[in-house]
Design an enzyme around this catalytic site. Structure first.
Site, PDB file in Angstrom:
ATOM      1  N   HIS A 105       0.823  -1.212   0.000  1.00 38.40           N
ATOM      2  CA  HIS A 105       0.000   0.000   0.000  1.00 38.40           C
ATOM      3  C   HIS A 105       0.860   1.266   0.000  1.00 38.40           C
ATOM      4  O   HIS A 105       0.326   2.363  -0.136  1.00 38.40           O
ATOM      5  CB  HIS A 105      -0.936   0.013   1.203  1.00 38.40           C
ATOM      6  CG  HIS A 105      -0.242   0.197   2.514  1.00 38.40           C
ATOM      7  ND1 HIS A 105       0.370  -0.840   3.179  1.00 38.40           N
ATOM      8  CD2 HIS A 105      -0.040   1.303   3.281  1.00 38.40           C
ATOM      9  CE1 HIS A 105       0.903  -0.385   4.298  1.00 38.40           C
ATOM     10  NE2 HIS A 105       0.672   0.906   4.385  1.00 38.40           N
ATOM     11  N   HIS A 131       7.538   7.050   4.337  1.00 37.72           N
ATOM     12  CA  HIS A 131       6.815   6.524   3.179  1.00 37.72           C
ATOM     13  C   HIS A 131       5.985   7.638   2.553  1.00 37.72           C
ATOM     14  O   HIS A 131       5.766   8.686   3.147  1.00 37.72           O
ATOM     15  CB  HIS A 131       5.911   5.340   3.583  1.00 37.72           C
ATOM     16  CG  HIS A 131       4.879   5.704   4.603  1.00 37.72           C
ATOM     17  ND1 HIS A 131       5.066   5.532   5.958  1.00 37.72           N
ATOM     18  CD2 HIS A 131       3.642   6.247   4.479  1.00 37.72           C
ATOM     19  CE1 HIS A 131       4.001   5.936   6.619  1.00 37.72           C
ATOM     20  NE2 HIS A 131       3.117   6.388   5.735  1.00 37.72           N
ATOM     21  N   HIS A 133       2.489   9.039   0.322  1.00 32.42           N
ATOM     22  CA  HIS A 133       1.093   8.918  -0.080  1.00 32.42           C
ATOM     23  C   HIS A 133       0.870   9.853  -1.268  1.00 32.42           C
ATOM     24  O   HIS A 133       1.390  10.966  -1.283  1.00 32.42           O
ATOM     25  CB  HIS A 133       0.142   9.316   1.051  1.00 32.42           C
ATOM     26  CG  HIS A 133       0.181   8.397   2.227  1.00 32.42           C
ATOM     27  ND1 HIS A 133      -0.673   7.330   2.372  1.00 32.42           N
ATOM     28  CD2 HIS A 133       0.984   8.382   3.326  1.00 32.42           C
ATOM     29  CE1 HIS A 133      -0.406   6.702   3.504  1.00 32.42           C
ATOM     30  NE2 HIS A 133       0.601   7.323   4.103  1.00 32.42           N
ATOM     31  N   HIS A 150       5.588  10.949   4.984  1.00 36.11           N
ATOM     32  CA  HIS A 150       5.482  10.753   6.431  1.00 36.11           C
ATOM     33  C   HIS A 150       6.786  10.162   6.958  1.00 36.11           C
ATOM     34  O   HIS A 150       7.227   9.106   6.498  1.00 36.11           O
ATOM     35  CB  HIS A 150       4.333   9.791   6.780  1.00 36.11           C
ATOM     36  CG  HIS A 150       2.986  10.345   6.477  1.00 36.11           C
ATOM     37  ND1 HIS A 150       1.856   9.560   6.393  1.00 36.11           N
ATOM     38  CD2 HIS A 150       2.576  11.622   6.250  1.00 36.11           C
ATOM     39  CE1 HIS A 150       0.805  10.330   6.123  1.00 36.11           C
ATOM     40  NE2 HIS A 150       1.221  11.578   6.027  1.00 36.11           N
TER      41      HIS A 150
END
Length: 292
Positions: A105, A131, A133, A150
């Site tokens: 994800h 990571h 997004h 993040h």
């Protein structure tokens, strides 16, 4: 008469076989990734999307009933403006070996050694991983940006502090450019790639600016950050996370955003949880700086 009953029962059995034979592949493919591995949750409007996370597992009920959920809309008109001191955020990162991982994800960078960390109100939080997004999870004054980074930290009691950065379309992000080959090598693969020594300070640096006036302007922009108490933005949506979001918006190129979309599995190509209710939480807008 007996022969007629046997034919009738045989027809019913054959009908049930067709129904289950047809439905099984659909059910299996719906909740598995490209390699046939189970998908515990997904994004978007599907049966396992954000609106249903709290119903999928008992231990994920906080996703549904929690009152301190993230992300949120960071609004200047309701934020409490405070003049910060050095104690409210100090950063002391240092270079160490790291791996890049495809977590399905999200694409993450995981530091293997001591990468330093941040000090927040007298508590030291050690950096573990970062990571991306895309698009951003937090919005700022109602605007959703093209990506968000993040940086995940934990203290000795395993409490979590996240430092976040927002990105809009513009010049390429220097760090993503540096690790582009590693990201490309793991497109939709459960893979990890050694990156060698990675300096976490690269994550928070904007593009190089050559004019002194522009540098002064950039320093002014980086002097503010938002602080609030929230949660993980993926299941189990654990609360009590200290969030720090840089007010300055950095840039990322369209091709870099596309690469982040391609690298993760299809169910997470738009891996952002919708904005959650503020529920009377206090959001502070600090006047300190990330840049030393």
């Amino acid at each position: 008469m007996v022969g007629s009953n046997q034919i009738h029962l045989g027809f019913i059995a054959f009908t049930f076989f067709l129904l289950f034979w047809d439905a099984s592949p659909i059910t299996a493919s719906k909740f598995t990734n490209e390699l046939g591995h189970p998908i515990e949750f997904e994004f978007g409007n599907g049966d396992r999307g954000p609106e249903h996370w709290g119903d999928l597992k008992k231990e994920w009920s906080t996703c549904k009933y929690g009152k301190l959920q993230s992300p949120i809309d960071l609004r200047d008109d309701i934020a409490l403006k405070v003049k910060s001191t050095f104690d409210e955020l100090s950063i002391s990162y240092k270079p160490t070996k790291a791996l890049m991982k495809n977590e399905g994800h999200a694409i993450s960078v995981v530091w293997e050694g001591d990468a330093g960390g941040v000090m927040i109100n007298g508590t030291e939080y050690i950096l573990h991983q970062c990571h991306w997004h895309a698009p951003s999870e937090h919005t700022m004054n109602g605007i959703r940006y093209d990506a968000e980074l993040h940086m995940i930290h934990k203290d000795k009691k395993n409490r979590v502090a996240v430092v976040g950065f927002l990105y809009k379309i513009g010049k390429p992000n220097p760090f993503i450019s540096e690790v582009k080959k590693a990201i490309s090598s793991m497109i939709k693969k459960p893979k990890q790639v050694p990156l060698g020594v990675i300096d976490p300070r690269k994550m928070k640096k904007a593009q190089k600016v050559h004019q002194d006036a522009a540098k002064r302007k950039m320093k002014k922009k980086t002097s503010k950050f938002y602080r609030y108490t929230g949660s993980y933005t993926t299941p189990p949506c654990t609360e009590g996370v200290t969030w720090t979001i840089n007010k300055q918006v950095h840039t990322v190129s369209p091709s870099q955003v596309e690469l982040l979309h391609k690298a993760v599995y299809k169910y997470a190509e738009m891996n952002s949880r919708p904005v959650q209710p503020l529920n009377y939480r206090e959001v502070k807008l600090h006047g300190s700086s990330f840049v030393k």
